[in-house]
Design an enzyme around this catalytic site. Sequence first.
Site, PDB file in Angstrom:
ATOM      1  CD  GLU A 131      -0.266  -2.560   4.599  1.00  0.00           C
ATOM      2  OE1 GLU A 131      -0.827  -3.594   4.213  1.00  0.00           O
ATOM      3  OE2 GLU A 131       0.411  -1.837   3.838  1.00  0.00           O
ATOM      4  N   GLY A 274       6.671   3.184  -0.279  1.00  0.00           N
ATOM      5  CA  GLY A 274       6.486   3.614  -1.657  1.00  0.00           C
ATOM      6  C   GLY A 274       5.090   4.135  -1.912  1.00  0.00           C
ATOM      7  CB  ALA A 275       2.318   3.665  -3.148  1.00  0.00           C
ATOM      8  CG  MET A 276      -1.578   2.391   2.337  1.00  0.00           C
ATOM      9  SD  MET A 276      -1.035   0.695   2.659  1.00  0.00           S
ATOM     10  CE  MET A 276      -2.590  -0.066   3.080  1.00  0.00           C
ATOM     11  CG  ASN A 278      -4.893   4.441   1.827  1.00  0.00           C
ATOM     12  OD1 ASN A 278      -4.623   3.653   2.722  1.00  0.00           O
ATOM     13  ND2 ASN A 278      -4.121   5.468   1.517  1.00  0.00           N
ATOM     14  CG  HIS A 308       2.345  -2.928  -5.951  1.00  0.00           C
ATOM     15  ND1 HIS A 308       3.278  -3.913  -5.706  1.00  0.00           N
ATOM     16  CD2 HIS A 308       1.701  -2.743  -4.765  1.00  0.00           C
ATOM     17  CE1 HIS A 308       3.182  -4.307  -4.451  1.00  0.00           C
ATOM     18  NE2 HIS A 308       2.245  -3.608  -3.853  1.00  0.00           N
ATOM     19  CD  GLU A 309       0.449   0.640  -3.752  1.00  0.00           C
ATOM     20  OE1 GLU A 309      -0.464   0.279  -2.980  1.00  0.00           O
ATOM     21  OE2 GLU A 309       1.631   0.301  -3.604  1.00  0.00           O
ATOM     22  CG  HIS A 312      -2.632  -3.718  -3.105  1.00  0.00           C
ATOM     23  ND1 HIS A 312      -2.585  -4.957  -2.528  1.00  0.00           N
ATOM     24  CD2 HIS A 312      -1.367  -3.201  -3.005  1.00  0.00           C
ATOM     25  CE1 HIS A 312      -1.344  -5.193  -2.100  1.00  0.00           C
ATOM     26  NE2 HIS A 312      -0.599  -4.150  -2.387  1.00  0.00           N
ATOM     27  CD  GLU A 331       1.522  -5.571   0.064  1.00  0.00           C
ATOM     28  OE1 GLU A 331       1.946  -5.282  -1.079  1.00  0.00           O
ATOM     29  OE2 GLU A 331       0.856  -4.780   0.749  1.00  0.00           O
TER      30      GLU A 331
END
Length: 863
Positions: A131, A274-276, A278, A308-309, A312, A331
Site C-alpha cells: 500500500e 502498524g499492520a496491513m 491483506n 482495526h485490520e 478492513h 481507514e
Amino acid sequence: MPGKNLSRDEAQHRASILTVDGYQVRLDVASAPDPAAATFRSTTTVAFRCSQPGAATFLDLLAPAVRSITLNGRAVDPAAAFDGARVHVDGLAAENVLTVEADCAYSRTGEGLHRFTDPVDGETYLYTHYEPADARRVFANFEQPDLKAPFTFTVTAPAAWDVWSNAVHESVTEEDGSRTWEFAPTKPISTYLTAVVAGPYHVARDHYSRELPDGSTLEIPLSAMCRKSLARYFDADEILGVTKLGLDFFHEEFDYPYPFGKYDQAFVPEYNIGAMENPGCVTFREEFIFRSKVTDAAYESRANVILHEMAHMWFGDLVTMRWWDDLWLKESFADFMGSYGLIGARTRYSSAWVTFANQRKAWAYRQDQFPTTHPITADIRDLEDAKLNFDGITYAKGASVLKQLVAYAGSEAFFEGARRYFKRHAFGNTELADLLDILGETSGRDLKAWAAAWLQTAGVNSLTPQVTTDADGRITELAVLQDGAADDSATPSRGLRPHRIAVGLYDHDTDGALVRTARIELDVTGARTVVTEAAGRPRPALVLLNDDDLTYCKIRFDADSLETLRTGLGDIRDELARALAWSAVWNLTRDGLMPARDYVALVLRFAGHEGNIGVLQSLHTQAKGAVDLYADPAWRGEGSRLLADSALRELRDAVPGSDHQLAWARFLAQTAGGAEHLGLVRGLLVGSARIDGLEVDQELRWSLWLALAAAGQATDEELAGELAADNTASGKRQYTQCLAARPTPEAKAAAWSAVVDSDELPNALVEANIAGFALPAHRDLTALYAAPYFKLLERVWAERTIEIAMRIVGGFFPRAQVGEQTLAEADAWLAGHPDAAPALRRLVIEGRDELARALRAQGCDRA
C-alpha cells in the site's frame, strides 16, 4: 505524468477502457537465503478486456530488468516497451492475454518483497507490503484500486520454508531442494491487497466456526506466525483469542459472512507501519510481540490493531474505494471500529474510548492544524499525494467524525447502513456518494449538508463555554461559543459545523472528588448556542464541553473551570472526563494559550495519581515535549530537572511490579540528566541499585543504556557488550540508536552519513540512526546540519524510495532548532523551490509550521 508517480487522470482513463478478468502470478524466491542474490524471477499473466480495440495502455512495474513480454501470442521488445516503471503495449484486442517475465528486486526498505536475515540464527524471511502502490515491485500489474481481479499465485521457495498468500494453498510439490506452492484463486481484490509471506516461520493454528442465519456453518482456519527466534515470546493464544472475539463481533454487526476463507496473521520484521489488511493474510509489525514486560496499554494497542485490520476485511477489502481520494472510506471506519470493537467484542480493554480521546485524537488535532491540512475526503492527484495522506486526518479525524455521525444519526441507523453498503457493493469499488446515499436511507436524514461540513472541509473547531451567574451563584445563561475551522472560507458559515455534544457539569463530592452532577446533550450550531437546560442550576466547579467525547473539536474552559483544573484536574473521578481535560490543557499549551511550565506543573502535580496507564504514558511524552520545544529556553534546564526528579520520586513510590512503576522507570530513562538520576540508571544496569519489583529486562536495559549514551556516559565497549548479549534484530536497532545518541560531533556525523550518503541501510536502521541523531537535548550539536539538510532535500527525494525519503525529510528536519534563523531557512527553501514535488513541499511546510508553533509557545511561556 509518466514514470513512477501514477496520476489520478491516468488511472481514470485506464479504468474507463479496461476490465481485468484475472492474474496468474508466478514468483521464484528460492534464491532468497543467498545474500548475493539481489533479484527473483517474477512472471505475470493477466487477462483483460479493452472497450477500445486498437488502443494502447501500460502495466506498472518497478524492476531491474524485463526478460520478455508477450501480448496475445506476439512478442514485444522489452527494450522498447519497458521504461523502468511501465510496460507499454499497443494494438490491444477486445480480449487480451499479456505475459511479462521480469527480474524483480528483493527489498530492504519495507516496500515490495522485503527480505530479512535473522542475526540470531541466520534464517531468512520474506513478506510483502504494497500500500498504496508497491505490488508493481513484485509483479507487473494495473496498479490502481478500482481494477479489481482474482489473483492466482504460484510461489517457489526453499524446501524448508512455508508460504502463505491471500487464498489457501491447493498443492505443494518438491523438486531440487525447493517447493512450489500453488494457491487457489482469490476473490476479486485490488493489487495493493495481495500478499505473500514466506520463510521458516513459527506458526500457531486455531479454528473459528459460526452458524449462519441460513443454517450453514462458516469455517475459518486461523493461524498466527512469527520468526522462530521470537517463538518463546509469542503469546499466540491471546492474539487468536482477540481474533475470535472480533470475528464474533463483526459478524453480528455487519451481517455479512467473512468473505476470504482463512485468516492468517503474520508478525514480520522491519515493518514500516502498524499492520496491513491483506485479505486472508494480515501482516503486523513484530514489535507487537513483546520480548520484555510492557504495560497493559501495549496489549490494548495490539488488540485495537487486530480489530482495526479485521474491520478492513469488510471496509476496504470487500468494498474498496475507487481512488485514493476516498481512502478515508476504509481507514476512518477501521480506526473507529478498532476502538468501538474493543468494547463491543467484550474484550478486557474497557478504556478504549479513553485511549481514543487521549491519543488518537491528539494525532488528528496536530495534523489538522498544519497549513497542509486537508478535508477527510481529500484531493489526491497522484500516488505521492496518496502516500502522505495516511495521516491523522484520514485515520483519527475521520474516526472521530464517524463517532460524531453515530451520535448524530443513531448507532442502529449507522450499522444498518454498513450492512446495506456491504451487500450492495460487495467486491466492488465506491465513492463517498455511495455511502452517503445508504446512510441517508437508514437514518432518514439528509447527510449531504453534514458531509459538506465534516468530510469536505478542513480544520478543527474550538468550543468554549460562556457562563453568567446571578448574585446567588446560579447560572443565568450557559452558552457554547464556536470558533471557525482552519479553512473559514470553505463554507458560508465561516467553517462552523454542527456538533452533537454533551455538556458535563462537575462539582466536588464529600470525598473531594470532582463528579458529574448533570449532563445535558444538545446540538451546537453556529457561533453561539445557548444551553437552555443549564439555566437556574448552581454554578458548577467545572463546565466540561464535549463530555463523553461525542464530537471532534478542541475544548476550552471558562476562567473558573480552568482554575478548578489547576488545583483539581486529578480529582476528576471519571477517567474519560479526566482524559478530555488532559487533552484540552495540552491543546492550550500547543496553541500558546497556556505557558508550558504551567502544563508541566499540572503533570508534576497530578500524573502520579493518574490511574489510566495509557493516559500516564501520554502525559510523559507531552510533558517532555513541552519542556524540549515549548518552554522558554531559559527555563528548559529547570523544567528538565523537575521532570527527572518527579520520575525518580514516582518510580520509588510506585506499586512494586506495576505497570505504573515500569512507565516511571522508562520516563526516568528519558529525562535523566543529573548525577543522581544517571547514577541510579547505571546502578540499575550493573546491579548495584535495585527498585523493589522492577525487573530490569532486556528492553528496559536498552532504554537505560540510551540515557547513559545520550549523556556521554556509555563507552563503546559497554554498548558493544550489550549488543553481544542481545545480538538480535531489536538489539541491533537499539544499539544503533545508542551510537547515534552520543553527544559528540563524531557520533552525529556518523549517523548523518550512514543515512544520507548511502542507501545500504535497511529501513529499521535508517529510523534508528535518525532517532538517535535528533535528540532535542543535542540541539547545539545538530545545529550545524540545518543548512546541509535543506541542500539535500531534492536529491533525497529523487534518489530514494518514497518511504525512506519521507523518513529522512521528516526525521532530519531541524525541529529542535527553534528560532528565527531556522524559520528563515525553511522559508527560503520553500520560496526557492516552488516546483519541487508537492509531497516534499508538504513535509517541509509541516516542519516549518511546527517551528513557528514552538516559537509562539515559547513566547507564551516567557511572558
